[in-house]
Design an enzyme around this catalytic site. Structure first.
Site, PDB file in Angstrom:
ATOM      1  N   ASN A 208       0.854  -1.191   0.000  1.00 61.96           N
ATOM      2  CA  ASN A 208       0.000   0.000   0.000  1.00 61.96           C
ATOM      3  C   ASN A 208       0.891   1.244   0.000  1.00 61.96           C
ATOM      4  OD1 ASN A 208       0.446   0.908   2.861  1.00 61.96           O
ATOM      5  ND2 ASN A 208      -0.376  -1.139   3.251  1.00 61.96           N
ATOM      6  N   ASP A 276      -4.688  -5.893   5.104  1.00 60.38           N
ATOM      7  CA  ASP A 276      -5.755  -6.662   5.739  1.00 60.38           C
ATOM      8  C   ASP A 276      -5.744  -8.130   5.301  1.00 60.38           C
ATOM      9  OD1 ASP A 276      -6.970  -4.642   7.312  1.00 60.38           O
ATOM     10  OD2 ASP A 276      -7.735  -3.723   5.490  1.00 60.38           O
ATOM     11  N   LYS A 286       8.442 -18.351  -9.107  1.00 65.63           N
ATOM     12  CA  LYS A 286       7.787 -17.261  -9.826  1.00 65.63           C
ATOM     13  C   LYS A 286       6.635 -17.804 -10.682  1.00 65.63           C
ATOM     14  CE  LYS A 286       8.588 -13.541 -13.022  1.00 65.63           C
ATOM     15  NZ  LYS A 286       9.272 -13.254 -14.263  1.00 65.63           N
ATOM     16  N   PRO A 303      -3.834 -11.271  10.683  1.00 64.62           N
ATOM     17  CA  PRO A 303      -4.200 -10.980  12.074  1.00 64.62           C
ATOM     18  C   PRO A 303      -4.344  -9.478  12.256  1.00 64.62           C
ATOM     19  CG  PRO A 303      -1.872 -11.607  11.894  1.00 64.62           C
ATOM     20  CD  PRO A 303      -2.501 -11.864  10.553  1.00 64.62           C
ATOM     21  N   ASP A 304      -5.303  -9.054  13.043  1.00 62.80           N
ATOM     22  CA  ASP A 304      -5.440  -7.625  13.350  1.00 62.80           C
ATOM     23  C   ASP A 304      -4.596  -7.352  14.601  1.00 62.80           C
ATOM     24  OD1 ASP A 304      -6.236  -5.083  14.301  1.00 62.80           O
ATOM     25  OD2 ASP A 304      -8.084  -5.235  13.135  1.00 62.80           O
ATOM     26  N   ILE A 305      -3.455  -6.748  14.372  1.00 65.64           N
ATOM     27  CA  ILE A 305      -2.463  -6.593  15.452  1.00 65.64           C
ATOM     28  C   ILE A 305      -2.993  -5.638  16.523  1.00 65.64           C
ATOM     29  CG2 ILE A 305      -0.044  -6.041  15.945  1.00 65.64           C
ATOM     30  CD1 ILE A 305       0.442  -6.454  12.865  1.00 65.64           C
ATOM     31  N   PHE A 323      -4.824   3.881  14.570  1.00 66.82           N
ATOM     32  CA  PHE A 323      -5.058   4.866  13.515  1.00 66.82           C
ATOM     33  C   PHE A 323      -6.224   4.394  12.668  1.00 66.82           C
ATOM     34  CE2 PHE A 323      -1.850   8.258  12.954  1.00 66.82           C
ATOM     35  CZ  PHE A 323      -1.156   8.048  14.136  1.00 66.82           C
ATOM     36  N   LYS A 337     -14.674   2.062  14.895  1.00 70.98           N
ATOM     37  CA  LYS A 337     -13.442   1.254  14.864  1.00 70.98           C
ATOM     38  C   LYS A 337     -12.807   1.194  16.257  1.00 70.98           C
ATOM     39  CE  LYS A 337     -11.314   1.324  10.927  1.00 70.98           C
ATOM     40  NZ  LYS A 337     -10.554   1.860   9.781  1.00 70.98           N
ATOM     41  N   LYS A 341     -12.271  -2.447  17.863  1.00 69.16           N
ATOM     42  CA  LYS A 341     -10.921  -2.989  18.084  1.00 69.16           C
ATOM     43  C   LYS A 341     -10.563  -3.032  19.564  1.00 69.16           C
ATOM     44  CE  LYS A 341      -9.184  -2.082  13.539  1.00 69.16           C
ATOM     45  NZ  LYS A 341      -8.027  -2.422  12.730  1.00 69.16           N
TER      46      LYS A 341
HETATM   47  N1  CTP Z   1      -4.198  -2.616  12.041  1.00 68.69           N
HETATM   48  C1  CTP Z   1      -3.453  -3.659  12.586  1.00 68.69           C
HETATM   49  N2  CTP Z   1      -3.480  -4.887  11.999  1.00 68.69           N
HETATM   50  C2  CTP Z   1      -4.212  -5.104  10.886  1.00 68.69           C
HETATM   51  C3  CTP Z   1      -4.964  -4.054  10.313  1.00 68.69           C
HETATM   52  C4  CTP Z   1      -4.931  -2.825  10.921  1.00 68.69           C
HETATM   53  O1  CTP Z   1      -2.783  -3.450  13.603  1.00 68.69           O
HETATM   54  N3  CTP Z   1      -4.200  -6.300  10.332  1.00 68.69           N
HETATM   55  C5  CTP Z   1      -4.215  -1.332  12.735  1.00 68.69           C
HETATM   56  C6  CTP Z   1      -3.554  -0.195  12.001  1.00 68.69           C
HETATM   57  O2  CTP Z   1      -2.192  -0.064  12.374  1.00 68.69           O
HETATM   58  C7  CTP Z   1      -4.357   0.990  12.464  1.00 68.69           C
HETATM   59  C8  CTP Z   1      -5.731   0.424  12.696  1.00 68.69           C
HETATM   60  O3  CTP Z   1      -5.546  -0.967  12.843  1.00 68.69           O
HETATM   61  O4  CTP Z   1      -3.927   1.465  13.725  1.00 68.69           O
HETATM   62  C9  CTP Z   1      -6.763   0.731  11.635  1.00 68.69           C
HETATM   63  O5  CTP Z   1      -6.439   0.218  10.420  1.00 68.69           O
HETATM   64  P1  CTP Z   1      -7.412   0.417   9.142  1.00 68.69           P
HETATM   65  O6  CTP Z   1      -6.713  -0.251   8.022  1.00 68.69           O
HETATM   66  O7  CTP Z   1      -7.805   1.837   9.023  1.00 68.69           O
HETATM   67  O8  CTP Z   1      -8.706  -0.354   9.621  1.00 68.69           O
HETATM   68  P2  CTP Z   1      -9.225  -1.762   9.237  1.00 68.69           P
HETATM   69  O9  CTP Z   1      -9.242  -2.579  10.432  1.00 68.69           O
HETATM   70  O10 CTP Z   1      -8.489  -2.280   8.076  1.00 68.69           O
HETATM   71  O11 CTP Z   1     -10.718  -1.443   8.860  1.00 68.69           O
HETATM   72  P3  CTP Z   1     -11.336  -1.028   7.441  1.00 68.69           P
HETATM   73  O12 CTP Z   1     -10.488  -1.703   6.393  1.00 68.69           O
HETATM   74  O13 CTP Z   1     -12.695  -1.521   7.565  1.00 68.69           O
HETATM   75  O14 CTP Z   1     -11.246   0.470   7.384  1.00 68.69           O
END
Ligand code: CTP
Length: 397
Positions: A208, A276, A286, A303-305, A323, A337, A341
């Protein structure tokens, strides 16, 4: 900031010892007093004469130097400093420190000191990555030692990778942070930053547009207030901040492991733009272009850290800041959010392309807490970082 501060500099036996000469000069320029101690191996790389000439103080080498015991015993020598710096911290020195050895002057001082210790490791990449060194590192960090470096790059031994000692100016920044009397002195804070790269095959990946600028600025601002900062970063465009512990990762899964390894912390700021999703079944070779056949990528969720750390049943940081990068309904989405979270604060920003925020030098954020939200005027990312660091310091009390 360093004027009249006393640094006990323990020089280990590695080729990077030559960088200590420069470090001593920079410390002296800033008015610090440097008391050098050389291990026996260090004296193979730099001489006590050159070290003591630059420091303007006696260089200590021997535990059983009776004159020194009369002038200043080893216990006292270990206590007069404001900070003990071990540079280079060799694999051997780290092992001795972790094991509590005290069989020469340097290790005896390290055992006897009640002063904070900062270490700047330097060794061959294989030695750095060896499980024994990594085990010793974990022990030393758990014992409260602070770390600067090592960096990645070409090494004197001809190999390439992590293990190069931090540069003198980076060590200097870490010393300034460790000696800072700021409101975050004694606090350990984690910051994640940058994008993550999720591999498709050995040459392709999904990424990204995060530059890492905001996370880097936050880490610098926290260090400037005296925090011990662990900076876990994906492959960012901007250079990592100085004076902090940098842990470089590539993927979301690696970032999670690095974050877990950095705990416990007093506060954690999740500024990374974590992917995500990752590609299911990453190809080890490759992927070839087959005529008429388009590859189909299947994804699995990463994983959502932030959520993971926010919801830790044990060892949750006192303050967790996330963030939210949004393009629509910023306040409503970010408020939801924060609850979803389980973090304490959300720093929300509008990343619509017309704002120029993603990859730019400015940011316009809203800080959302349990009490409500406040909108900050558009300002530089460093000003956002300073304001956020000041509020974190106030919240930790
Ligand atoms: N984050 C994280 N681990 C992930 C995804 C996100 O730790 N796998 C953290 C980011 O560092 C940030 C926050 O979650 O602090 C929000 O990330 P964002 O991408 O805006 O939110 P999403 O959970 O992806 O929600 P959405 O895609 O629905 O906006």
């Amino acid at each position: 900031m360093l004027a009249d501060k006393r640094v006990l500099l323990i020089i280990g036996g590695g080729i990077a010892a030559y960088k200590c000469l420069e470090l001593i000069r920079r410390l002296k320029e800033r008015g610090a007093h440097v008391t050098p101690v050389l291990t026996r191996a260090a004296q193979q790389f730099v001489t006590p004469l050159s070290v003591s000439a630059l420091a303007g103080e006696k260089a200590y080498t021997d535990l059983f130097d009776l004159t020194d015991e009369a002038e200043m015993g080893h216990i006292q020598l270990s206590r007069v400093a404001d900070l003990v710096v071990v540079a280079p911290a060799t694999a051997d020195l780290m092992a001795k420190m972790a094991g509590g050895h005290a069989n020469d002057l340097a290790t005896t001082l390290l055992m006897a000191t009640d002063t904070p210790v900062l270490m700047a490791p330097a060794m061959n990449v294989r030695m750095w990555e060896h499980p024994a060194t990594q085990r010793n590192l974990s022990t030393l960090l758990a014992d409260g030692l602070r770390l600067v470096g090592p960096n990645s790059g070409d090494m004197a031994c001809g190999e390439h990778g992590a293990g190069r000692m931090a540069e003198p100016m980076e060590i200097l920044a870490a010393i300034e942070s460790a000696l800072s009397d700021g409101p975050l002195k004694g606090r350990r804070v984690l910051v994640t930053s940058g994008p993550t790269h999720e591999p498709i095959d050995p040459v392709r990946y999904i990424a990204n547009r995060s530059s890492g600028a905001q996370g880097t600025a936050i880490a610098s601002a926290l260090a400037a207030l005296g925090a011990e900062v662990v900076f876990v970063t994906g492959p960012a465009d901007v250079a990592p901040p100085q004076g902090v512990e940098v842990v470089s990762v590539v993927s979301a899964q690696e970032m999670l492991a690095a974050v877990e390894g950095a705990l416990p912390v007093d506060a954690a700021v999740f500024a990374a733009a974590v992917a995500d999703w990752r590609v299911k079944g990453e190809s080890s070779s490759k992927i070839k272009k087959d005529k008429g056949q388009l590859p189909v990528l299947e994804f699995v969720e990463n994983p959502d850290i932030l959520a993971h750390v926010s919801q830790l049943p044990k060892g949750r940081p006192k303050l967790v800041v996330g963030f939210a990068a949004e393009t629509d309904d910023v306040l409503a989405n970010a408020t939801a959010k924060r609850i979803r979270k389980g973090c304490d604060w959300i720093v929300a920003n509008d990343v619509s392309p017309e704002t120029g925020i993603m990859g730019g030098s400015e940011n316009a954020v809203q800080l959302i807490t349990a009490e409500g939200s406040e909108s900050w005027p558009r300002m530089s990312k460093s000003d956002v970082a300073r304001q956020l660091a000041a509020q974190i310091a106030a919240a930790l009390g």
